[in-house]
Design a protein around this motif. Sequence first.
Motif, short mmCIF file in Angstrom:
data_model
loop_
_atom_site.label_atom_id
_atom_site.label_comp_id
_atom_site.label_asym_id
_atom_site.label_seq_id
_atom_site.Cartn_x
_atom_site.Cartn_y
_atom_site.Cartn_z
N PHE A 21 -18.63 27.20 32.30
CA PHE A 21 -17.84 27.52 31.67
C PHE A 21 -19.65 29.01 30.96
CE2 PHE A 21 -13.71 25.58 32.00
CZ PHE A 21 -13.24 26.49 32.17
N TYR A 65 -11.59 28.38 37.51
CA TYR A 65 -11.64 26.87 36.62
C TYR A 65 -11.13 25.51 37.69
CZ TYR A 65 -10.10 23.43 33.09
OH TYR A 65 -10.25 22.19 32.26
N LYS A 107 -12.56 22.53 39.22
CA LYS A 107 -11.79 20.83 39.28
C LYS A 107 -11.64 20.66 40.26
CE LYS A 107 -10.33 20.10 34.67
NZ LYS A 107 -10.75 18.46 34.13
N CYS A 130 -13.61 29.06 26.59
CA CYS A 130 -13.08 27.58 27.43
C CYS A 130 -14.90 26.64 27.63
CB CYS A 130 -13.01 28.10 28.49
SG CYS A 130 -11.50 29.23 29.04
#
Length: 333
Positions: free
Chosen positions: A38, A86, A90, A212
Motif C-alpha cells: 500500500f 488489494y 490477498k 490502508c
Amino acid sequence: MSTTRDQASAILCYCLSSILMTVTNKVVLASYNFNMLFLVLAMQSSCSVLLLTIFSRLNLLTHRKLTAYDAKRWFPITIALVLMIYTGGKAVKYMAISLFTVFKNLTIILIAYGEVKFFKGSPVTPMILGSFCLLILSSVIAGWSDISSGNVIKKGQEDVGIIVPYFWMAANCFTSAFFGLYFRAKIKEFEFKDFDTIYYNSLLSVPVLGVCSLLFEGQAFADSYARFVSPGADSGQLLGLVISITISSLSAFAISYGISWCIRVTSSTTYSMVGALNKLPISISGMIFFSEPVTFGSVSGIFLAFIGGLFYAYAKQLQSQAQQAFKLPRERG
C-alpha cells in the motif's frame, strides 16, 4: 473514432509500461522483501500527481482541475481500483501463483460478456471465445504440476482454510471486471481525457492507500525500518530500494496513461486480454533475470498463450471487417 494505429500505439504503451512496473515491483517486493504494498502504491500515485503538476506548470500538458463535484463522481472508480489491487494482493498471498493465473484469466470472459450485457459491446464470437479458452488452457498447462497435486494454498500459508484463497480470488475476479467495465463507461460519460483520469485516479487514491498502509502495514513498517534505516543497516540496500521504488513510480505514471488510453480507444475486453498476454514477456524475464525454473510446462504455456493472443487479434479483425461491411450498405441506403 479511434484508428488502428491509435489502438496499436495504446496497446504497446500499456504493454511496455506494465512490464516495466511489474518487474520493478517484483524487485521492490521480492528481491528487497519490502512488504509494504500500500505504501509503494501510495508513493507511485503521489509521483504521478507530482509529474502531472510539473508538466502542467511547464505547459507540456493540461488536465482538468480538481473540483468537489468531479471528485465525488470519480471516487467510486478510485475505490474499485484500490479494491482490485488489494484483493489481488490477498489472493496472491494465499493462492499458488499458477492457480491464481488460471482464475485471473477467467476475468476476461466476465468482462467480455459484461460489455455485451451492460454496454452493448461487440458480441463474443465462437472464435473470440476460443482465444479465451486457449489463454486459460495455457495457464493450466504452465501450472499443471501445482494443480494436479492439489497445491491450492501457497507454501508458507498452509495454516489458513481452503476457502480463504478461493474467497479472495473470486473477489479479485469480480472487482477487476467491475473496474474495467465501470472505468470504460464513466470515462466516456464524464468526457475525461487521458491526463484527467490519471490526475483524478492518482490524487484520490493517495489518501485511501495511505490510510490502508496505516491500518494494515504497521508490522511491515517496523520490520522495514529495522532492516533499511536503523543504525547498522546496510546503506547500499536502502539506496537500491529507493532507486527501485523511484523507477516503479515513474513506470506507474506511464501505466496509468497506458490503461486510460487503451480502454478509451479499444475496449475493456481487449485491455484485459492485453493484460493477460503481458504475462508472456514477464514470464520470460522471470526465467532470465530472476532464475525462475524453465520447464516444459512453462514454455508450452507461454507458446500456447501467444497463439491465443494471435487468435484473438485475428478474430477481432474479422469482426471489425464484418461490422464495416454491414454499415456500408446501410449508409448507402
